[in-house]
Design an enzyme around this catalytic site. Structure first.
Site, mmCIF file in Angstrom:
data_model
loop_
_atom_site.group_PDB
_atom_site.id
_atom_site.type_symbol
_atom_site.label_atom_id
_atom_site.label_comp_id
_atom_site.label_asym_id
_atom_site.label_seq_id
_atom_site.Cartn_x
_atom_site.Cartn_y
_atom_site.Cartn_z
ATOM 1 N N SER A 58 0.830 -1.205 0.000
ATOM 2 C CA SER A 58 0.000 0.000 0.000
ATOM 3 C C SER A 58 0.867 1.259 0.000
ATOM 4 O O SER A 58 0.531 2.257 -0.645
ATOM 5 C CB SER A 58 -0.987 0.008 1.165
ATOM 6 O OG SER A 58 -0.328 0.186 2.392
ATOM 7 N N HIS A 91 8.189 3.937 9.344
ATOM 8 C CA HIS A 91 7.821 3.081 10.478
ATOM 9 C C HIS A 91 6.489 3.565 11.044
ATOM 10 O O HIS A 91 6.294 4.771 11.215
ATOM 11 C CB HIS A 91 8.918 3.160 11.550
ATOM 12 C CG HIS A 91 8.661 2.267 12.717
ATOM 13 N ND1 HIS A 91 8.835 0.899 12.660
ATOM 14 C CD2 HIS A 91 8.227 2.543 13.967
ATOM 15 C CE1 HIS A 91 8.529 0.381 13.829
ATOM 16 N NE2 HIS A 91 8.153 1.349 14.637
ATOM 17 N N GLU A 150 0.901 7.755 6.762
ATOM 18 C CA GLU A 150 2.076 7.224 6.045
ATOM 19 C C GLU A 150 1.973 7.526 4.556
ATOM 20 O O GLU A 150 2.944 7.947 3.924
ATOM 21 C CB GLU A 150 2.185 5.709 6.229
ATOM 22 C CG GLU A 150 2.715 5.251 7.550
ATOM 23 C CD GLU A 150 2.828 3.735 7.613
ATOM 24 O OE1 GLU A 150 3.369 3.130 6.665
ATOM 25 O OE2 GLU A 150 2.364 3.159 8.615
#
Length: 197
Positions: free
Chosen positions: A14, A104, A174
């Protein structure tokens, strides 16, 4: 000059898709020239093929010779990890010093280290009682989830959060932050400005 990016991914990809979509703009100085995985069935490889990006599998060997050869073959300038679950061999870290970046799903250094990935990070955040979590983009060195932090974004933790609800909010951030951080690092590398800060 175009910065050639290689993306390593082990799973569904993704974050890779977010990178592909972001850099599809022809005005960008970044081009994804390779997607490679240590797993033949990684969905990330299918995403790469759908975008007409070379998709390769490789053996994640300890000395990094196979990976380095693949990166050299595709003339990769910047190595981007997008859900890649193996340690990068020291030989590769040395060859790409300051040119390997990872995202992360938590705030480093508090919620990182060997074995801390995916749902484990979110469960650890909830178990700790932390009021905030976040996303960390960092340069990669010889240790898991270590190396200079390039960007961080904090996200509030709600009392009714589960690992799944927290994961969904973190992943959304993210997808926004990672491509922009990669673009920034690529621009610095393109101008021979060290990103090792």
């Amino acid at each position: 000059m175009t910065v050639a990016v290689g993306v390593l991914a082990s799973g569904r990809g993704s974050n890779l898709q977010a990178l592909i979509d972001y850099f599809a703009d022809s005005r960008s100085h970044v081009a994804i020239r390779l997607v490679a995985s240590n797993r033949e069935n990684a969905q990330a490889l299918e995403r790469a093929r759908a975008a007409a990006i070379p998709a390769k599998t490789f053996t994640a060997d300890d000395d990094g010779e196979v990976l380095l050869s693949l990166l050299d073959e595709h003339r990769i300038d910047l190595l981007v990890l997008a859900g890649y679950m193996k340690r990068i061999p020291p030989r590769v870290v040395r060859a790409y010093h300051g040119r390997i970046v990872n995202v992360h799903p938590g705030l480093l250094p508090d919620f990182g280290g060997e074995g801390m990935y995916g749902a484990r990070v979110h469960a650890a955040v909830l178990a700790s009682g932390a009021k905030t979590t976040g996303v960390t983009v960092h340069l990669v060195d010889d240790e898991f989830d270590h190396g200079p932090v390039v960007a961080q974004w904090r996200i509030g933790v709600s009392r009714d959060d589960t690992a799944e609800s927290l994961a969904a909010r973190v992943l959304e951030v993210e997808h926004l932050i990672y491509p922009r951080a990669v673009e920034m690092i690529a621009a610095l590398n393109d101008r021979n400005i060290s990103a090792d800060f």
